[in-house]
Design an enzyme around this catalytic site. Structure first.
Site, mmCIF file in Angstrom:
data_model
loop_
_atom_site.group_PDB
_atom_site.id
_atom_site.type_symbol
_atom_site.label_atom_id
_atom_site.label_comp_id
_atom_site.label_asym_id
_atom_site.label_seq_id
_atom_site.Cartn_x
_atom_site.Cartn_y
_atom_site.Cartn_z
ATOM 1 N N ASP A 186 0.828 -1.212 0.000
ATOM 2 C CA ASP A 186 0.000 0.000 0.000
ATOM 3 C C ASP A 186 0.869 1.272 0.000
ATOM 4 O O ASP A 186 2.097 1.198 0.026
ATOM 5 C CB ASP A 186 -0.920 -0.043 1.229
ATOM 6 C CG ASP A 186 -2.285 0.554 0.957
ATOM 7 O OD1 ASP A 186 -2.418 1.347 0.015
ATOM 8 O OD2 ASP A 186 -3.232 0.246 1.720
ATOM 9 N N GLU A 219 -0.963 1.681 -5.199
ATOM 10 C CA GLU A 219 -0.512 3.076 -5.143
ATOM 11 C C GLU A 219 -1.605 4.003 -5.674
ATOM 12 O O GLU A 219 -1.413 5.203 -5.776
ATOM 13 C CB GLU A 219 0.815 3.135 -5.927
ATOM 14 C CG GLU A 219 1.529 4.430 -6.035
ATOM 15 C CD GLU A 219 1.063 5.245 -7.228
ATOM 16 O OE1 GLU A 219 1.407 6.417 -7.296
ATOM 17 O OE2 GLU A 219 0.323 4.693 -8.090
ATOM 18 N N TRP A 220 -2.769 3.408 -6.006
ATOM 19 C CA TRP A 220 -3.989 4.127 -6.409
ATOM 20 C C TRP A 220 -3.847 4.859 -7.740
ATOM 21 O O TRP A 220 -4.676 5.720 -8.078
ATOM 22 C CB TRP A 220 -4.447 5.098 -5.308
ATOM 23 C CG TRP A 220 -4.351 4.531 -3.930
ATOM 24 C CD1 TRP A 220 -4.835 3.317 -3.513
ATOM 25 C CD2 TRP A 220 -3.712 5.111 -2.787
ATOM 26 N NE1 TRP A 220 -4.542 3.115 -2.195
ATOM 27 C CE2 TRP A 220 -3.859 4.195 -1.716
ATOM 28 C CE3 TRP A 220 -3.046 6.310 -2.555
ATOM 29 C CZ2 TRP A 220 -3.349 4.446 -0.450
ATOM 30 C CZ3 TRP A 220 -2.542 6.571 -1.282
ATOM 31 C CH2 TRP A 220 -2.698 5.650 -0.245
ATOM 32 N N GLY A 221 -2.778 4.582 -8.470
ATOM 33 C CA GLY A 221 -2.643 5.179 -9.801
ATOM 34 C C GLY A 221 -2.050 6.573 -9.808
ATOM 35 O O GLY A 221 -1.907 7.177 -10.873
ATOM 36 N N ASP A 241 -10.054 3.660 -3.683
ATOM 37 C CA ASP A 241 -10.745 2.446 -3.235
ATOM 38 C C ASP A 241 -12.150 2.305 -3.808
ATOM 39 O O ASP A 241 -12.890 3.279 -3.924
ATOM 40 C CB ASP A 241 -10.854 2.443 -1.704
ATOM 41 C CG ASP A 241 -9.511 2.198 -1.058
ATOM 42 O OD1 ASP A 241 -8.499 2.113 -1.769
ATOM 43 O OD2 ASP A 241 -9.486 2.084 0.180
HETATM 44 C C1 GLA Z 1 -6.001 1.424 1.352
HETATM 45 C C2 GLA Z 1 -6.132 0.430 0.214
HETATM 46 C C3 GLA Z 1 -7.247 -0.543 0.516
HETATM 47 C C4 GLA Z 1 -6.964 -1.266 1.825
HETATM 48 C C5 GLA Z 1 -6.774 -0.245 2.938
HETATM 49 C C6 GLA Z 1 -6.276 -0.908 4.220
HETATM 50 O O1 GLA Z 1 -7.113 2.260 1.443
HETATM 51 O O2 GLA Z 1 -6.356 1.096 -0.996
HETATM 52 O O3 GLA Z 1 -7.401 -1.484 -0.539
HETATM 53 O O4 GLA Z 1 -5.833 -2.068 1.691
HETATM 54 O O5 GLA Z 1 -5.816 0.743 2.599
HETATM 55 O O6 GLA Z 1 -6.093 0.005 5.257
#
Ligand code: GLA
Length: 425
Positions: A186, A219-221, A241
């Site tokens: 993450d 890394e959410w892009g 997310d």
């Molecule tokens: C981030 C990630 C999620 C999850 C949470 C856990 O938000 O994007 O997929 O793993 O952390 O805290």
């Protein structure tokens, strides 16, 4: 007569010559007599071109030749994870047909961690995992499944547990000792850290551990990992997310259709070993309609997304089971060509999507994003076929052969629903 450089070398030695040349270059640079590029070339005749992640000598780790399939604790259990939840899930997946359908990795997400020990090795939370992680991994392996775990490139995970920053090699070694097969990594508490550097470091650490460990980058892009991570990770999140909602932004989280629109244009970057990850499945979570869950699963499958279930598989309904276990749809996701399918036609709320398959066929989705039933037509032209071609169609939700079609295929599609077919000659 000996050349001047040889004379100098004899008089002041090789190291001295290097120092002398450096000083000379520095003076020339300061005076503007030499360009920085030329100076760099002289000082370092073999520079690494580009970043380590894109080094042509770098190989990918060879894992995830088709999109990974499995289950992750976060979407349903969030921080409420413990040994029992993970064991019950592994038991269910081993007997309820999911394992046979291809679901393989059981991944504990955030909040399993305890503290680091005196030597800096990470330990599990003793209250939640009294038997430790190794025993849990053994239990999962004994069921013919694989085991995954979660960490973070920063000092702390998103749930505030110890992250891996500064402990990358030590953590990779610990995971390998425990028998970990999959790491989700993450991006919380990373401050100004460079994503390419941080993920490449952990990628190298996992490889140095000596155990094949699939690497899931979360890394959410933000740093556009699709541009540099093909040889670093096996999948990379392309968005924030997911939440079990049909559409829209809900704080940091995104509804299904919103994620689809982010992930779709990235299709050229996916392929065997390296996948765009539009986040884990919400099938069976929340209160979406059956049509909406079907659309979610069909689109994730066609986009060659990792199929990581995120519901309580031990207590799921027949409706959820029928979606997650649809082998016709899973086969499209797992097709050996590894092409990410994408949108080929759109008019308002109506869309046609296509995924070329290894045998020359196509998987096709007619998607109705609207709130009223509507007729949608997939024309062979949209799919890259001549209109004269006769193709055998199969309905992947009805599990029924539809016979030979020529030129196009049309169907009425319900609100928020999909019709999904394959076409083969
Ligand atoms: C981030 C990630 C999620 C999850 C949470 C856990 O938000 O994007 O997929 O793993 O952390 O805290």
């Amino acid at each position: 007569m000996a050349p001047i450089s040889r004379v100098v070398r004899i008089v002041i030695g090789r190291a001295g010559l290097q120092r002398y040349l450096t000083a000379l270059l520095f003076t020339a640079l300061t005076l503007g007599a030499v360009s920085p590029a030329i100076a760099q070339e002289v000082l370092d005749p073999n520079p690494v071109v580009g970043s380590p992640a894109q080094d042509p000598q770098r190989n990918s780790n060879g894992l995830a030749q088709t999109p990974p399939m499995g289950w992750n604790s976060w979407n349903k259990f969030a921080c409420n994870v413990n040994e029992k939840v993970i064991r019950d899930t592994a038991d269910a997946i081993a007997w309820n047909g999911m394992k046979d359908a291809g679901y393989q990795y059981i991944v504990i997400d955030d909040c399993w961690h305890g503290q680091r020990d005196a030597d800096g090795f990470i330990t599990a939370d003793k209250a939640r995992f009294p038997n430790g992680i190794k025993a849990l991994a053994d239990y999962i392996h004994a069921k013919g499944l694989k085991f995954g775990i979660y960490s973070d490139a920063g000092a702390k995970t998103c749930g505030g547990r110890p992250g891996s920053q500064g402990h990358e090699y030590q953590d990779a070694l610990q995971y390998a000792r425990w028998g970990v097969d999959y790491l989700k990594y993450d991006w919380c508490s990373t401050g100004t850290r460079n994503a390419e550097e941080a993920y490449t470091l952990m990628s190298d650490a996992l490889r140095a551990s000596g155990r094949p460990i699939l690497f899931s980058m979360c890394e959410w892009g933000n740093a556009k990992p699709w541009l540099w991570a093909a040889k670093v990770g096996n999948l990379w999140r392309t968005t924030g997310d997911i939440t079990a909602r049909w559409e829209g932004k809900h704080g940091y989280s995104l509804g299904i259709t919103t994620i689809v629109d982010f992930n779709e244009p990235l299709w050229p970057y996916a392929g065997p070993g390296h996948w765009n990850d539009p986040d884990m499945l919400e099938v069976g979570n929340g209160d979406l309609t059956a049509a909406e869950y079907r659309s979610h699963f069909a689109l994730w499958s066609l986009m060659a997304a990792p199929l990581i279930a995120g519901n309580d598989v031990a207590t799921m309904s027949q409706q959820t089971r029928d979606i997650l276990l649809n082998r016709d749809v899973i086969a499209v996701n797992q097709d050996a060509a590894g092409v990410q399918g994408h949108r080929v036609w759109k008019q308002g709320d109506l869309e046609v999507w296509s995924k070329p398959l290894a045998d020359g066929g196509r998987a096709v989705i007619l998607w109705n994003r609207g709130t009223q039933p509507a007729s949608i037509t997939a024309d062979w032209g949209m799919l890259g076929y001549p209109r004269s071609l006769k193709l055998n169609a199969r309905d992947l939700w009805a599990h029924k052969e539809l016979g030979q079609k020529a030129g196009s295929y049309a169907a009425t599609v319900g609100a928020h629903d999909v019709v999904m077919i394959t076409l083969r000659s």
